[in-house]
Design an enzyme around this catalytic site. Structure first.
Site, short mmCIF file in Angstrom:
data_model
loop_
_atom_site.label_atom_id
_atom_site.label_comp_id
_atom_site.label_asym_id
_atom_site.label_seq_id
_atom_site.Cartn_x
_atom_site.Cartn_y
_atom_site.Cartn_z
N LYS A 1 -1.80 23.99 26.40
CA LYS A 1 -1.30 22.94 27.30
C LYS A 1 -2.32 21.83 27.47
O LYS A 1 -2.00 20.65 27.31
CB LYS A 1 -0.94 23.56 28.67
N ARG B 1 4.02 27.84 38.60
CA ARG B 1 3.80 29.12 37.94
C ARG B 1 4.63 30.23 38.58
O ARG B 1 4.53 31.37 38.13
CB ARG B 1 2.32 29.49 38.07
N ARG C 1 -12.59 29.79 23.43
CA ARG C 1 -12.49 28.45 24.04
C ARG C 1 -13.80 27.99 24.66
O ARG C 1 -14.50 28.75 25.31
CB ARG C 1 -11.41 28.48 25.13
N ARG D 1 -15.52 29.27 30.43
CA ARG D 1 -15.03 29.74 31.72
C ARG D 1 -15.31 31.22 31.90
O ARG D 1 -15.12 32.00 30.97
CB ARG D 1 -13.52 29.48 31.82
N ARG E 1 -4.45 38.00 33.27
CA ARG E 1 -3.74 36.71 33.39
C ARG E 1 -2.42 36.74 32.62
O ARG E 1 -1.42 36.16 33.05
CB ARG E 1 -4.65 35.58 32.88
P1 ADP Z 1 -4.18 26.08 28.04
O1 ADP Z 1 -4.46 24.72 28.63
O2 ADP Z 1 -2.71 26.30 27.79
O3 ADP Z 1 -4.80 27.20 28.81
P2 ADP Z 1 -5.97 25.19 25.90
O4 ADP Z 1 -5.40 23.87 25.55
O5 ADP Z 1 -7.22 25.19 26.71
O6 ADP Z 1 -4.85 26.14 26.59
O7 ADP Z 1 -6.19 26.00 24.53
C1 ADP Z 1 -6.77 27.31 24.53
C2 ADP Z 1 -7.68 27.46 23.32
O8 ADP Z 1 -6.89 27.49 22.13
C3 ADP Z 1 -8.68 26.32 23.14
O9 ADP Z 1 -9.89 26.86 22.66
C4 ADP Z 1 -8.02 25.42 22.08
O10 ADP Z 1 -8.99 24.73 21.29
C5 ADP Z 1 -7.26 26.43 21.25
N1 ADP Z 1 -5.99 25.90 20.72
C6 ADP Z 1 -5.10 25.06 21.35
N2 ADP Z 1 -4.03 24.83 20.56
C7 ADP Z 1 -4.23 25.56 19.42
C8 ADP Z 1 -3.47 25.75 18.20
N3 ADP Z 1 -2.28 25.15 18.02
N4 ADP Z 1 -4.00 26.54 17.25
C9 ADP Z 1 -5.21 27.17 17.43
N5 ADP Z 1 -5.96 27.03 18.54
C10 ADP Z 1 -5.49 26.23 19.52
P1 AMP Z 2 -5.60 27.73 34.34
O1 AMP Z 2 -6.74 26.74 34.30
O2 AMP Z 2 -4.25 27.07 34.36
O3 AMP Z 2 -5.72 28.79 33.26
O4 AMP Z 2 -5.73 28.47 35.74
C1 AMP Z 2 -6.88 29.23 36.07
C2 AMP Z 2 -6.59 30.10 37.30
O5 AMP Z 2 -6.32 29.25 38.43
C3 AMP Z 2 -5.38 31.02 37.20
O6 AMP Z 2 -5.69 32.26 36.56
C4 AMP Z 2 -5.01 31.20 38.68
O7 AMP Z 2 -5.91 32.09 39.33
C5 AMP Z 2 -5.28 29.81 39.25
N1 AMP Z 2 -4.10 28.89 39.17
C6 AMP Z 2 -4.01 27.73 38.48
N2 AMP Z 2 -2.82 27.15 38.67
C7 AMP Z 2 -2.12 27.99 39.48
C8 AMP Z 2 -0.80 27.97 40.02
N3 AMP Z 2 0.05 26.96 39.78
N4 AMP Z 2 -0.43 29.01 40.81
C9 AMP Z 2 -1.27 30.01 41.10
N5 AMP Z 2 -2.51 30.10 40.61
C10 AMP Z 2 -2.95 29.10 39.82
#
Ligand code: ADP
Ligand code: AMP
Length: 211
Positions: free
Chosen positions: A15, A90, A124, A158, A169
């Site tokens: 995302k 969520r 990541r 992270r 998660r």
């Molecule tokens: P989210 O915001 O949904 O938690 P991220 O955008 O941070 O996910 O992506 C999670 C990890 O996966 C990052 O390390 C990113 O570089 C990698 N990633 C994102 N899209 C792809 C893809 N299409 N193929 C492989 N790796 C990806």
């Molecule tokens: P994310 O960065 O989206 O992976 O979120 C990291 C953490 O923040 C999650 O594992 C939850 O603990 C909290 N969090 C983020 N967004 C929400 C949401 N909309 N509702 C509840 N918890 C959230």
């Protein structure tokens, strides 16, 4: 307020990686509740102190806390043209609260299988200066140790991106978040994207939805 877009999917689906493209195409600012909560934890605010334990455990932060955060965010002047929500809503109660305060025109759901999620999250890292998202294997820096986007040389991982916490998660996603797909589908707002492709291919599929 103009209509907003929701970027939906499990943690690590891509995302944040895809958000920049949507912001560029639509002009809607990205609102990531995860980023807002991490900033609050770093600043040691009351919100941060409330959220910290849930985040470290990989559990969702209570709905009333998140809804309050969004209610404040949409009061800011840049929200008038609509927002790009990333990681929110969520739960169904969060989506119901959003429905009462801001119109949503499209929900883009990125689908990725669980084992790929674990692989993505465990590799990541992000630029400490500009937040650009990288992956050890799938999205390395072009020049090792230098951010492609801003030239920065400090990176962060992270604490909740460990394999153990990712599994918690994912459980939270399957139990509490995935029911929202049917909820949005019933409203005719859901657009599904297969996220098991390269970053560029997924970006292309998303761009096609925005035309
Ligand atoms: P989210 O915001 O949904 O938690 P991220 O955008 O941070 O996910 O992506 C999670 C990890 O996966 C990052 O390390 C990113 O570089 C990698 N990633 C994102 N899209 C792809 C893809 N299409 N193929 C492989 N790796 C990806
Ligand atoms: P994310 O960065 O989206 O992976 O979120 C990291 C953490 O923040 C999650 O594992 C939850 O603990 C909290 N969090 C983020 N967004 C929400 C949401 N909309 N509702 C509840 N918890 C959230």
């Amino acid at each position: 307020m103009d209509s907003s877009i929701v970027l939906f999917g499990p943690p690590g689906a891509g995302k944040g990686t895809q958000a920049g493209r949507i912001v560029q195409a639509t002009g809607k600012p990205q609102v990531s509740t995860g980023d807002m909560l991490r900033a609050a934890v770093d600043e040691g605010t009351e919100l941060g102190r409330t959220a910290k334990g849930y985040m470290e455990a990989g559990e969702l932060v209570p709905d009333e806390v998140i809804i309050g955060l969004i209610e404040e965010r949409i009061k800011l002047p840049d929200a008038s043209g609509g927002l790009l929500f990333d990681g929110f809503p969520r739960t169904v109660p969060q989506a119901e609260a959003l429905q009462n305060i801001a119109p949503v025109s499209m929900v883009i759901a990125i689908h990725v299988d669980d084992e790929s999620i674990v692989e993505r999250i465990c590799g990541r890292f992000t630029c400490a200066s500009c937040g650009e998202v990288y992956h050890d294997l799938f999205r390395p820096c072009k020049v090792e140790g230098v951010c492609d986007s801003c030239g920065g040389s400090e990176f962060k991982r992270r604490a909740d991106d460990s394999e153990e916490t990712v599994r918690t998660r994912l459980t939270a996603y399957h139990n509490q978040t995935s029911p929202l797909e049917a909820w949005y589908e019933n409203q005719g707002l859901l657009r599904r994207i297969d996220g098991n492709h390269t970053i560029d291919q997924v970006g292309e599929a998303i761009s096609n939805l925005l035309i």
